[in-house]
Structure formats: structure tokens, C-alpha cells
Design a protein around this motif. Structure first.
Motif, PDB file in Angstrom:
ATOM      1  N   ASP A 107      46.342  40.801  25.126  1.00 33.28           N
ATOM      2  CA  ASP A 107      45.003  41.170  25.589  1.00 33.28           C
ATOM      3  C   ASP A 107      44.179  39.906  25.812  1.00 33.28           C
ATOM      4  OD1 ASP A 107      45.921  43.768  25.046  1.00 33.28           O
ATOM      5  OD2 ASP A 107      45.026  43.766  23.063  1.00 33.28           O
ATOM      6  N   TYR A 108      43.977  39.369  26.935  1.00 36.07           N
ATOM      7  CA  TYR A 108      44.275  39.776  28.310  1.00 36.07           C
ATOM      8  C   TYR A 108      44.799  38.583  29.092  1.00 36.07           C
ATOM      9  CZ  TYR A 108      41.910  44.041  27.111  1.00 36.07           C
ATOM     10  OH  TYR A 108      41.580  45.221  26.503  1.00 36.07           O
ATOM     11  N   ASN A 109      46.026  38.231  28.893  1.00 34.74           N
ATOM     12  CA  ASN A 109      46.677  37.197  29.702  1.00 34.74           C
ATOM     13  C   ASN A 109      48.183  37.375  29.666  1.00 34.74           C
ATOM     14  OD1 ASN A 109      48.003  35.596  27.649  1.00 34.74           O
ATOM     15  ND2 ASN A 109      46.025  34.764  27.087  1.00 34.74           N
TER      16      ASN A 109
ATOM     17  N   ASN B 139      54.808  43.922  25.698  1.00 37.12           N
ATOM     18  CA  ASN B 139      53.393  44.118  25.410  1.00 37.12           C
ATOM     19  C   ASN B 139      53.122  43.668  23.982  1.00 37.12           C
ATOM     20  OD1 ASN B 139      50.782  44.930  24.948  1.00 37.12           O
ATOM     21  ND2 ASN B 139      51.026  46.959  25.850  1.00 37.12           N
TER      22      ASN B 139
ATOM     23  N   ASP C   2      46.287  46.885  23.875  1.00 40.13           N
ATOM     24  CA  ASP C   2      45.948  47.769  24.984  1.00 40.13           C
ATOM     25  C   ASP C   2      47.217  48.051  25.785  1.00 40.13           C
ATOM     26  OD1 ASP C   2      44.427  49.248  26.774  1.00 40.13           O
ATOM     27  OD2 ASP C   2      43.028  47.620  27.226  1.00 40.13           O
TER      28      ASP C   2
ATOM     29  N   HIS D 230      49.545  47.715  29.010  1.00 37.03           N
ATOM     30  CA  HIS D 230      49.692  46.651  30.006  1.00 37.03           C
ATOM     31  C   HIS D 230      50.792  47.038  30.982  1.00 37.03           C
ATOM     32  CE1 HIS D 230      46.845  44.043  28.133  1.00 37.03           C
ATOM     33  NE2 HIS D 230      47.526  44.031  26.983  1.00 37.03           N
TER      34      HIS D 230
ATOM     35  N   CYS E  16      48.201  42.359  35.920  1.00 39.64           N
ATOM     36  CA  CYS E  16      48.098  43.657  35.265  1.00 39.64           C
ATOM     37  C   CYS E  16      46.956  44.379  35.975  1.00 39.64           C
ATOM     38  CB  CYS E  16      47.810  43.491  33.774  1.00 39.64           C
ATOM     39  SG  CYS E  16      47.786  45.070  32.897  1.00 39.64           S
TER      40      CYS E  16
ATOM     41  N   ALA F  28      40.944  48.186  31.602  1.00 40.70           N
ATOM     42  CA  ALA F  28      40.856  48.126  30.138  1.00 40.70           C
ATOM     43  C   ALA F  28      40.065  49.333  29.638  1.00 40.70           C
ATOM     44  CB  ALA F  28      40.170  46.827  29.714  1.00 40.70           C
TER      45      ALA F  28
ATOM     46  N   HIS G 257      42.007  44.472  34.000  1.00 52.39           N
ATOM     47  CA  HIS G 257      42.661  43.444  33.178  1.00 52.39           C
ATOM     48  C   HIS G 257      42.669  42.102  33.906  1.00 52.39           C
ATOM     49  CE1 HIS G 257      45.045  46.156  30.171  1.00 52.39           C
ATOM     50  NE2 HIS G 257      43.831  46.610  30.393  1.00 52.39           N
TER      51      HIS G 257
ATOM     52  N   LYS H  98      39.610  40.203  33.372  1.00 54.02           N
ATOM     53  CA  LYS H  98      39.551  39.596  32.040  1.00 54.02           C
ATOM     54  C   LYS H  98      40.534  38.426  31.906  1.00 54.02           C
ATOM     55  CE  LYS H  98      38.061  43.710  29.629  1.00 54.02           C
ATOM     56  NZ  LYS H  98      37.976  44.179  28.249  1.00 54.02           N
TER      57      LYS H  98
ATOM     58  N   MET I 102      44.037  38.563  33.082  1.00 56.32           N
ATOM     59  CA  MET I 102      45.450  38.926  33.003  1.00 56.32           C
ATOM     60  C   MET I 102      46.114  38.832  34.382  1.00 56.32           C
ATOM     61  SD  MET I 102      47.030  41.860  30.676  1.00 56.32           S
ATOM     62  CE  MET I 102      48.668  41.652  30.027  1.00 56.32           C
TER      63      MET I 102
END
Length: 164
Positions: free
Chosen positions: A56-58, A76, A80, A82, A142, A146, A152, A155, A157
Motif C-alpha cells: 500500500d501503495y507502490n 499482495n 488493501d 491490489h 494498479c 482505494a 492506487h 497514491k 502504485m
């Protein structure tokens, strides 16, 4: 009476002159040539395994991947859901252009080919996406929202990789 040794060369000569043998030989020659030409090289069918961790989140993944068949294994490691989308980034476009269009309009730009996408996976799960890749630039993204409704990718990802 002739000996068996003197008949063998004569029988072989007569057989090679027969129309049925000639037809078989002509049919076999192109088939042998075609199978030799169609035989793939070892590297063309080698599969490269690429571990991708989604947190979360990369994404944690290599920056460079060899061309050919690539099996991306997304794990994952976050809390969250993904997913992994693989998009080709044309040479005349930038990662920023992709992100701007995706975040403002909610669509993948029409100039950006999608190679594949996994479904969402829960925490501590994994999924594979296998594709044949040519040299170029690609984006791992992704594309799901979220829990707070933000993408994502918004943020962070998203990851740019190069295929050589």
C-alpha cells in the motif's frame, strides 16, 4: 545362382528408382527443411520470472526486464486489494501523460496498448500475468480504487520498466 550379397545392392538401386520411393523422398525433403526452419531458438521460449510486490501503495519490481516471455508474479504484501495492469508506453508519450489522463478522465489513454491485467487479489495472495514482451517502455499499474475512492496510481502504485 546369385549370392544374397550381390542381390542387396541391386534391390536397393531398383527401390530408389521406383516412383513410390521418389515421391516419399521429395515429400520428406521439404518437411525436414521446414521443421529445421521452424525450430525455435532456446532463448525465444525461455520464460523470465519477475517478482512484483504490491504494498500500500507502490510496486517493488526490477527496473529492467529482458525481452521475450515474461511471467510477472504479483504478491499482495499490503492490506488493501491490489491488481497488476501491464501497459505499453509509446516512445512519443510520457508516464505523466498517462497519469494525467487516467486521473482526470478515469480511462487508459487510447494511444496506450494494454498487454494484460490481473483481477484484484486480497492481502497475502499472489497472481501471475505472463506475456511476450518486445523491447520498449512499459508501465505496471494498479488501476483499482482505494477504500477512500482515490486511484492506487494516484497514491503512487505505478512503476515504469524498460524491456531490452
Amino acid at each position: 545362382m546369385r549370392s544374397a550379397q550381390s542381390l542387396c545392392p541391386l534391390a536397393a538401386l531398383l527401390l530408389s528408382l521406383s516412383p513410390a520411393h521418389a515421391a516419399r523422398s521429395q515429400a520428406a525433403a521439404p518437411a525436414k527443411a521446414a521443421s529445421a526452419a521452424a525450430k525455435p531458438t532456446l532463448n525465444a521460449n525461455r520464460v523470465t520470472y519477475v517478482a512484483v510486490s504490491g504494498v500500500d501503495y507502490n510496486f517493488s519490481a526490477p527496473d529492467q526486464v529482458p525481452a521475450g516471455i515474461v511471467a510477472f508474479n504479483l504478491t499482495n504484501a499490503g492490506e488493501d486489494l491490489h491488481a497488476l495492469a501491464l501497459l505499453e508506453l509509446p516512445a512519443n508519450h510520457t508516464l505523466r501523460e498517462f497519469l494525467d489522463m487516467y486521473h482526470s478522465k478515469g480511462i487508459i489513454p487510447p494511444w496506450m496498448p494494454t498487454l494484460g491485467q490481473t483481477g484484484p487479489i486480497a492481502p497475502n495472495q499472489e497472481v501471475f500475468l505472463t506475456v511476450r514482451m518486445k523491447p520498449g517502455r512499459y508501465i505496471l499499474a494498479c488501476l483499482i480504487p482505494a477504500r477512500d475512492g482515490r486511484a492506487h496510481t494516484e497514491k503512487g502504485m505505478v512503476k515504469l520498466i524498460t524491456v531490452k
